[in-house]
Design a protein around this motif. Structure first.
Motif, PDB file in Angstrom:
ATOM      1  N   SER A 176      -8.280   2.211  24.110  1.00 49.80           N
ATOM      2  CA  SER A 176      -8.375   0.934  23.390  1.00 49.80           C
ATOM      3  C   SER A 176      -7.621  -0.173  24.106  1.00 49.80           C
ATOM      4  O   SER A 176      -8.080  -1.328  24.150  1.00 49.80           O
ATOM      5  N   GLN A 177      -6.482   0.154  24.704  1.00 52.24           N
ATOM      6  CA  GLN A 177      -5.708  -0.849  25.436  1.00 52.24           C
ATOM      7  C   GLN A 177      -6.443  -1.309  26.699  1.00 52.24           C
ATOM      8  O   GLN A 177      -6.473  -2.503  27.018  1.00 52.24           O
ATOM      9  N   LEU A 179      -9.674  -1.288  27.237  1.00 49.15           N
ATOM     10  CA  LEU A 179     -10.825  -2.101  26.845  1.00 49.15           C
ATOM     11  C   LEU A 179     -10.431  -3.559  26.623  1.00 49.15           C
ATOM     12  O   LEU A 179     -11.211  -4.473  26.916  1.00 49.15           O
ATOM     13  N   SER A 180      -9.217  -3.779  26.112  1.00 50.53           N
ATOM     14  CA  SER A 180      -8.793  -5.147  25.796  1.00 50.53           C
ATOM     15  C   SER A 180      -8.305  -5.924  27.005  1.00 50.53           C
ATOM     16  O   SER A 180      -8.240  -7.153  26.966  1.00 50.53           O
ATOM     17  N   ILE A 181      -7.943  -5.230  28.107  1.00 44.51           N
ATOM     18  CA  ILE A 181      -7.383  -5.954  29.251  1.00 44.51           C
ATOM     19  C   ILE A 181      -8.227  -5.844  30.521  1.00 44.51           C
ATOM     20  O   ILE A 181      -7.928  -6.514  31.511  1.00 44.51           O
ATOM     21  N   SER A 183     -11.007  -7.022  31.231  1.00 40.56           N
ATOM     22  CA  SER A 183     -11.691  -8.273  31.580  1.00 40.56           C
ATOM     23  C   SER A 183     -10.715  -9.424  31.807  1.00 40.56           C
ATOM     24  O   SER A 183     -11.132 -10.576  31.945  1.00 40.56           O
TER      25      SER A 183
END
Length: 294
Positions: A176-177, A179-181, A183
């Motif tokens: 999850s972490q 996926l958030s960074i 991009s």
């Protein structure tokens, strides 16, 4: 030409707007948080005691030093005539060793799977995360009992089983972490510069997901201690004469009316260590949260 007052002058990049108002270091914030610092100090003491347990213990944990079930020794004598304090220290060392080894296995594998699944995506992510979902569908303690019973009661098997069971905790958090960074501009800049994917994962992404990993490590150790104690209580963990906190609880229940301290001492020690790990983990989660930094 008059210059602007110091308070109105633009601050140089990297310098605090107010003199002496820089962010406190993690250690300073940890010390200022009473609950976290007390829990950390207790855990440090437990770790030192566990490491030097063979030197601190008054007797060898296998030695018969007195009459069974008598008040002799610092904490009494068990049903075989062995010193309870010596066995408690070695039992703490055993339980912590199993828990830390299992969490290390789970952490390394889980972090790698989470990084790969989050960064690569596509069918790789689907395969990894569906496998994690399958593993999460089984009740941990039931699966652990079944696997250890099949493989045989041994500490190595307990470490492997607990490690595999806690892989999903790390994988899902890291996934999850990432996926958030993935991009973010600094990740895209590394890709444009031709940096190898492995270097991007290790040098660019991993440091930015380290905080939740550290928190999960402390919390997972507490769960692993409970899991090891449960398996050892059922006779599937450490085998006699080697003690662990779980085996001592299991052995002490038969003498609850005669000498209840045989059950109380290891039970209280498990409670204190697990409580300290949970408090320390919660405190670290707050301290590593950028929204709580001053």
């Amino acid at each position: 030409m008059a210059t602007a007052p110091e308070s109105l002058a633009p601050a140089l990049p990297g310098t605090p707007l107010v003199k002496g108002a820089g962010r406190k270091s993690l250690l300073q914030r940890m010390v200022s948080n009473r609950r976290t610092s007390i829990a950390g100090a207790f855990l440090l003491l437990v770790a030192v005691v566990a490491v030097f347990a063979p030197l601190i213990a008054p007797y060898d944990y296998r030695d018969i030093v007195g009459k069974p079930l008598t008040p002799g020794g610092p904490l009494g004598i068990d049903d075989f005539g062995r010193d309870v304090l010596s066995r408690l220290l070695i039992g703490l060392r055993t339980s912590l060793g199993v828990a830390l080894s299992a969490v290390l296995v789970a952490g390394v594998i889980g972090v790698v799977l989470g990084l790969v699944a989050g960064y690569v995506g596509r069918w790789v992510s689907t395969i990894i995360m569906r496998g994690i979902d399958v593993l999460l569908s089984f009740p941990p303690i039931v699966l652990a009992i079944a696997v250890v019973a099949i493989l045989g009661p041994a500490l190595v098997n307990v470490v492997l089983v607990i490690g595999v069971l806690y892989i999903p905790r790390f994988t899902r958090i890291v996934y999850s972490q990432v996926l958030s960074i993935r991009s973010m501009e600094y990740v895209e800049a590394s890709e444009i510069m031709g940096t190898k994917p492995a270097d991007i994962l290790v040098k660019t992404i991993l440091p930015n997901v380290a905080a939740p990993i550290i928190v999960q490590l402390s919390l997972s150790v507490s769960f692993a201690i409970q899991m090891e104690a449960g398996l050892s209580f059922l006779g599937l963990g450490a085998q006699p004469p080697l003690p662990s906190l779980g085996t001592m609880v299991g052995a002490g229940r038969d003498f609850l009316e005669v000498q209840p301290t045989l059950l109380i001492y290891p039970s209280v020690l498990i409670i204190l260590v697990v409580l300290a790990l949970n408090v320390f983990g919660d405190g670290m989660r707050d301290l590593l949260d950028p929204r709580h930094r001053t």
